[in-house]
Write a protein that holds these residues in place. Structure first.
Motif, PDB file in Angstrom:
ATOM      1  N   SER A  62       0.815  -1.207   0.000  1.00 14.88           N
ATOM      2  CA  SER A  62       0.000   0.000   0.000  1.00 14.88           C
ATOM      3  C   SER A  62       0.855   1.266   0.000  1.00 14.88           C
ATOM      4  O   SER A  62       0.351   2.348  -0.234  1.00 14.88           O
ATOM      5  CB  SER A  62      -0.939   0.005   1.208  1.00 14.88           C
ATOM      6  OG  SER A  62      -0.186   0.064   2.412  1.00 14.88           O
ATOM      7  N   ASN A  63       2.136   1.142   0.285  1.00 14.45           N
ATOM      8  CA  ASN A  63       3.025   2.297   0.257  1.00 14.45           C
ATOM      9  C   ASN A  63       3.291   2.708  -1.180  1.00 14.45           C
ATOM     10  O   ASN A  63       3.453   1.859  -2.050  1.00 14.45           O
ATOM     11  CB  ASN A  63       4.355   1.974   0.936  1.00 14.45           C
ATOM     12  CG  ASN A  63       4.191   1.711   2.420  1.00 14.45           C
ATOM     13  OD1 ASN A  63       3.292   2.251   3.050  1.00 14.45           O
ATOM     14  ND2 ASN A  63       5.044   0.875   2.965  1.00 14.45           N
ATOM     15  N   PRO A  64       3.372   4.017  -1.417  1.00 14.14           N
ATOM     16  CA  PRO A  64       3.703   4.450  -2.782  1.00 14.14           C
ATOM     17  C   PRO A  64       5.130   4.042  -3.131  1.00 14.14           C
ATOM     18  O   PRO A  64       5.980   3.908  -2.250  1.00 14.14           O
ATOM     19  CB  PRO A  64       3.557   5.974  -2.719  1.00 14.14           C
ATOM     20  CG  PRO A  64       3.689   6.328  -1.281  1.00 14.14           C
ATOM     21  CD  PRO A  64       3.215   5.137  -0.494  1.00 14.14           C
ATOM     22  N   PRO A  65       5.416   3.848  -4.413  1.00 10.91           N
ATOM     23  CA  PRO A  65       6.778   3.480  -4.816  1.00 10.91           C
ATOM     24  C   PRO A  65       7.777   4.567  -4.434  1.00 10.91           C
ATOM     25  O   PRO A  65       7.468   5.757  -4.470  1.00 10.91           O
ATOM     26  CB  PRO A  65       6.705   3.342  -6.327  1.00 10.91           C
ATOM     27  CG  PRO A  65       5.274   3.366  -6.687  1.00 10.91           C
ATOM     28  CD  PRO A  65       4.519   3.959  -5.543  1.00 10.91           C
ATOM     29  N   LEU A  66       8.957   4.149  -4.073  1.00 15.10           N
ATOM     30  CA  LEU A  66      10.045   5.059  -3.780  1.00 15.10           C
ATOM     31  C   LEU A  66      10.517   5.672  -5.095  1.00 15.10           C
ATOM     32  O   LEU A  66      10.773   4.961  -6.053  1.00 15.10           O
ATOM     33  CB  LEU A  66      11.178   4.272  -3.120  1.00 15.10           C
ATOM     34  CG  LEU A  66      12.319   5.025  -2.488  1.00 15.10           C
ATOM     35  CD1 LEU A  66      11.819   5.937  -1.366  1.00 15.10           C
ATOM     36  CD2 LEU A  66      13.330   4.036  -1.934  1.00 15.10           C
ATOM     37  N   LYS A  67      10.617   6.993  -5.136  1.00 16.04           N
ATOM     38  CA  LYS A  67      11.066   7.680  -6.352  1.00 16.04           C
ATOM     39  C   LYS A  67      12.577   7.838  -6.307  1.00 16.04           C
ATOM     40  O   LYS A  67      13.109   8.493  -5.404  1.00 16.04           O
ATOM     41  CB  LYS A  67      10.386   9.039  -6.481  1.00 16.04           C
ATOM     42  CG  LYS A  67       8.876   8.938  -6.682  1.00 16.04           C
ATOM     43  CD  LYS A  67       8.240  10.292  -6.724  1.00 16.04           C
ATOM     44  CE  LYS A  67       8.132  10.778  -5.305  1.00 16.04           C
ATOM     45  NZ  LYS A  67       7.264  11.897  -5.067  1.00 16.04           N
ATOM     46  N   ILE A  68      13.250   7.208  -7.262  1.00 16.83           N
ATOM     47  CA  ILE A  68      14.705   7.218  -7.310  1.00 16.83           C
ATOM     48  C   ILE A  68      15.160   7.763  -8.662  1.00 16.83           C
ATOM     49  O   ILE A  68      14.637   7.370  -9.699  1.00 16.83           O
ATOM     50  CB  ILE A  68      15.277   5.797  -7.113  1.00 16.83           C
ATOM     51  CG1 ILE A  68      14.879   5.252  -5.729  1.00 16.83           C
ATOM     52  CG2 ILE A  68      16.792   5.794  -7.266  1.00 16.83           C
ATOM     53  CD1 ILE A  68      15.321   3.831  -5.486  1.00 16.83           C
ATOM     54  N   ALA A  69      16.144   8.649  -8.632  1.00 15.16           N
ATOM     55  CA  ALA A  69      16.776   9.147  -9.851  1.00 15.16           C
ATOM     56  C   ALA A  69      18.240   8.729  -9.816  1.00 15.16           C
ATOM     57  O   ALA A  69      18.905   8.810  -8.775  1.00 15.16           O
ATOM     58  CB  ALA A  69      16.665  10.665  -9.953  1.00 15.16           C
ATOM     59  N   LEU A  70      18.735   8.269 -10.956  1.00 12.47           N
ATOM     60  CA  LEU A  70      20.124   7.833 -11.088  1.00 12.47           C
ATOM     61  C   LEU A  70      20.737   8.536 -12.295  1.00 12.47           C
ATOM     62  O   LEU A  70      20.179   8.490 -13.394  1.00 12.47           O
ATOM     63  CB  LEU A  70      20.198   6.319 -11.289  1.00 12.47           C
ATOM     64  CG  LEU A  70      21.539   5.755 -11.732  1.00 12.47           C
ATOM     65  CD1 LEU A  70      22.581   5.892 -10.627  1.00 12.47           C
ATOM     66  CD2 LEU A  70      21.395   4.308 -12.154  1.00 12.47           C
ATOM     67  N   ALA A  71      21.872   9.181 -12.091  1.00 17.73           N
ATOM     68  CA  ALA A  71      22.619   9.781 -13.193  1.00 17.73           C
ATOM     69  C   ALA A  71      23.980   9.106 -13.257  1.00 17.73           C
ATOM     70  O   ALA A  71      24.770   9.183 -12.310  1.00 17.73           O
ATOM     71  CB  ALA A  71      22.784  11.289 -12.997  1.00 17.73           C
ATOM     72  N   ASP A  72      24.219   8.404 -14.340  1.00 27.00           N
ATOM     73  CA  ASP A  72      25.489   7.698 -14.536  1.00 27.00           C
ATOM     74  C   ASP A  72      25.761   7.620 -16.027  1.00 27.00           C
ATOM     75  O   ASP A  72      24.874   7.284 -16.802  1.00 27.00           O
ATOM     76  CB  ASP A  72      25.410   6.298 -13.931  1.00 27.00           C
ATOM     77  CG  ASP A  72      26.777   5.653 -13.770  1.00 27.00           C
ATOM     78  OD1 ASP A  72      27.582   5.708 -14.723  1.00 27.00           O
ATOM     79  OD2 ASP A  72      27.031   5.078 -12.701  1.00 27.00           O
ATOM     80  N   ASP A  73      26.986   7.920 -16.425  1.00 28.89           N
ATOM     81  CA  ASP A  73      27.317   7.929 -17.845  1.00 28.89           C
ATOM     82  C   ASP A  73      27.605   6.541 -18.405  1.00 28.89           C
ATOM     83  O   ASP A  73      27.761   6.383 -19.604  1.00 28.89           O
ATOM     84  CB  ASP A  73      28.492   8.872 -18.124  1.00 28.89           C
ATOM     85  CG  ASP A  73      29.736   8.519 -17.327  1.00 28.89           C
ATOM     86  OD1 ASP A  73      29.654   7.660 -16.427  1.00 28.89           O
ATOM     87  OD2 ASP A  73      30.792   9.121 -17.590  1.00 28.89           O
ATOM     88  N   ASP A  74      27.626   5.528 -17.556  1.00 27.07           N
ATOM     89  CA  ASP A  74      27.904   4.157 -17.998  1.00 27.07           C
ATOM     90  C   ASP A  74      26.599   3.362 -18.072  1.00 27.07           C
ATOM     91  O   ASP A  74      25.957   3.112 -17.048  1.00 27.07           O
ATOM     92  CB  ASP A  74      28.875   3.493 -17.025  1.00 27.07           C
ATOM     93  CG  ASP A  74      29.346   2.137 -17.495  1.00 27.07           C
ATOM     94  OD1 ASP A  74      28.508   1.330 -17.937  1.00 27.07           O
ATOM     95  OD2 ASP A  74      30.550   1.874 -17.407  1.00 27.07           O
ATOM     96  N   GLU A  75      26.201   2.991 -19.277  1.00 20.75           N
ATOM     97  CA  GLU A  75      24.935   2.278 -19.471  1.00 20.75           C
ATOM     98  C   GLU A  75      24.916   0.956 -18.711  1.00 20.75           C
ATOM     99  O   GLU A  75      23.881   0.581 -18.139  1.00 20.75           O
ATOM    100  CB  GLU A  75      24.677   2.027 -20.952  1.00 20.75           C
ATOM    101  CG  GLU A  75      23.337   1.372 -21.212  1.00 20.75           C
ATOM    102  CD  GLU A  75      23.031   1.194 -22.687  1.00 20.75           C
ATOM    103  OE1 GLU A  75      21.937   0.686 -22.982  1.00 20.75           O
ATOM    104  OE2 GLU A  75      23.866   1.555 -23.537  1.00 20.75           O
TER     105      GLU A  75
END
Length: 79
Positions: A6-19
């Motif tokens: 029931s908890n909303p999803p955790l919002k995560i942002a990732l910035a990385d130049d390596d695919e």
């Protein structure tokens, strides 16, 4: 018993130049099985553009320390 879904999803942002690293990170999150809304960016510029285009603020932000944006922010003492 509490329903963990029931908890909303955790919002995560990732910035990385390596695919490969971005895919590894995404796979690791899937392995641990938590509900997330993951947004991945290939560099600091793409991250900033993503922030400009959205009102959504991530709960957690992961930055690859080698990105120019990170070095610039540290140099300006924003972090």
């Amino acid at each position: 018993m509490e329903n963990r879904n029931s908890n909303p999803p955790l919002k995560i942002a990732l910035a990385d130049d390596d695919e490969d690293d971005r895919m590894f990170f995404s796979d690791a999150l899937q392995e641990i099985g938590i509900q997330v809304n993951l947004k991945m960016y290939k560099d600091g510029q793409a991250l900033l553009e993503g922030f400009r285009k959205s009102d959504e603020i991530p709960d957690i932000l992961f930055l690859h320390k080698g990105l120019g944006l990170v070095r610039e922010l540290v140099g300006r003492r924003f972090l």
